[in-house]
Design an enzyme around this catalytic site. Structure first.
Site, PDB file in Angstrom:
ATOM      1  CG  ASP A  19      -2.013  -0.992   1.186  1.00  0.00           C
ATOM      2  OD1 ASP A  19      -2.198  -1.625   0.129  1.00  0.00           O
ATOM      3  OD2 ASP A  19      -2.712  -1.148   2.209  1.00  0.00           O
ATOM      4  N   GLY A  45      -3.339  -5.201   0.950  1.00  0.00           N
ATOM      5  CA  GLY A  45      -4.082  -6.167   0.163  1.00  0.00           C
ATOM      6  C   GLY A  45      -5.158  -6.768   1.046  1.00  0.00           C
ATOM      7  N   GLY A  47      -6.501  -9.688   1.112  1.00  0.00           N
ATOM      8  CA  GLY A  47      -6.124 -10.991   1.633  1.00  0.00           C
ATOM      9  C   GLY A  47      -5.133 -10.875   2.768  1.00  0.00           C
ATOM     10  CD  GLU A 146      -8.083  -6.391  -3.093  1.00  0.00           C
ATOM     11  OE1 GLU A 146      -8.493  -5.237  -2.881  1.00  0.00           O
ATOM     12  OE2 GLU A 146      -7.091  -6.876  -2.494  1.00  0.00           O
ATOM     13  CG  ASN A 191     -18.538  -1.857   1.381  1.00  0.00           C
ATOM     14  OD1 ASN A 191     -19.249  -1.969   0.377  1.00  0.00           O
ATOM     15  ND2 ASN A 191     -17.314  -1.340   1.318  1.00  0.00           N
ATOM     16  CB  ALA A 257      -7.399  -2.173   7.068  1.00  0.00           C
ATOM     17  CB  ALA A 258     -12.645  -0.269   9.211  1.00  0.00           C
ATOM     18  N   GLY A 259     -13.007  -2.789   7.387  1.00  0.00           N
ATOM     19  CA  GLY A 259     -13.778  -3.944   6.958  1.00  0.00           C
ATOM     20  C   GLY A 259     -12.970  -5.225   7.020  1.00  0.00           C
ATOM     21  CB  SER A 299      -5.183   0.607  11.667  1.00  0.00           C
ATOM     22  OG  SER A 299      -5.890  -0.263  10.796  1.00  0.00           O
TER      23      SER A 299
END
Length: 308
Positions: A19, A45, A47, A146, A191, A257-259, A299
């Protein structure tokens, strides 16, 4: 399935990206150049994020994926191993570069992301077949979108044949899923944007999410969890339960990356034999903690932080 309270096993079939994250006052408009105020390069990513989340939140994790023969690939592999993740099924492409994600995060904590698949495109049905032992050893198998569609179908099919609990995070969603995928899925977790794309229905409120979840269940998914960010999660289960779980109140810094944290936490809990209700609430607490911190994998909280 593992006995409740034990450390269950999760296998993740999916993407590994580096990222490249820029922070800016707001997201740029087409043709516009903005001055950013921070930059970071971090492992990501979907995954990889979900694998790290599952590992930090209590599971033994195996990753099935592919990186390039480059510095980014070496760094991603090393970061997974540092989390205690089994990387025996992470292959190395000799032709494709490691996948990257270009991420802009605004001061309101919203993000825009462009993904270049790179070596993730070389995670094939043959890769899944070569590493079926990783799926066979798992309690829960997690997939996203992905990697190539044929690979996702192969992983879902293998996991179903092996009698595993199957989680599909349909991201990024570009349209309805193939009809023969949904019966292979135990937990479909989109989502609000993905749920709208999958169903063609507007999804802006918990009531909208309930309608979309019902449509996806009618299409064949056993259980549907529609995540709504700060609005919580709508859950429609094969037991007939339909419920809304309010999100914990926190001050968001970065929603990246919360999800993935939610999905990894849910997978870890289900693999450990925890009830669906408790698994959802645990995953929500983990996701809420993640948005109070910057970055994707940096995070993601650890189990001890969520349970204390």
């Amino acid at each position: 399935m593992a006995i409740e309270g034990t450390r269950g096993r999760v296998a993740v079939v999916g993407s590994l990206n580096m990222d490249l994250v820029a922070r800016a006052p707001r997201l740029p408009r087409p043709g516009e150049t903005l001055a950013g105020h921070a930059f970071a390069q971090v492992a990501g990513g979907k995954g990889g994020n979900q694998a790290v989340a599952a590992a930090r939140l209590g599971a033994q994790v195996a990753m099935v994926g592919c990186v390039g023969a480059d510095a980014n690939g070496a760094q991603l592999r090393a970061s997974l191993k540092a989390e205690g993740i089994d990387c025996e099924a992470v292959e190395t492409s000799e032709t494709a570069s490691t996948g990257v994600a270009l991420i802009i995060v605004d001061d309101g904590s919203q993000n825009a992301i462009v993904i270049v698949a790179g070596s993730n495109g070389e995670v094939t049905p043959a890769s899944v077949a070569r590493h079926e032992a990783a799926l066979a050893a798992a309690d829960v198998v997690v997939c996203q979108l992905e990697t190539p569609p044929g690979t996702v179908k192969a992983a879902l099919s293998a996991a179903r044949r092996l009698g595993k609990t199957v989680i599909l995070n349909p991201a990024p969603a570009t349209g309805p899923l193939p009809a023969d995928w949904l019966p292979l899925v135990d937990y479909l977790i989109p989502n609000e944007l993905e749920a709208a794309t999958l169903t063609g229905l507007p999804v802006n409120t918990p009531e909208d999410a309930a309608n979309a979840a019902a449509a996806l269940r009618r299409a064949g998914a056993r259980n549907v969890l529609v995540t709504l960010g700060a609005q919580g999660v709508h859950v429609s289960l094969e037991s007939g339960q339909s419920a809304h779980y309010a999100a914990p109140k926190v001050k968001a810094v970065d929603t990246t990356a919360a999800g993935d944290t939610f999905i990894g936490g849910l997978a870890a809990q289900l693999a450990g034999g925890v009830s669906v209700d408790d698994a959802i609430r645990f995953a929500q607490r983990a996701a809420a903690l993640s948005v109070t911190r910057e970055g994707a994998q940096p995070s993601i909280p650890y189990r001890a932080e969520v349970t204390r």
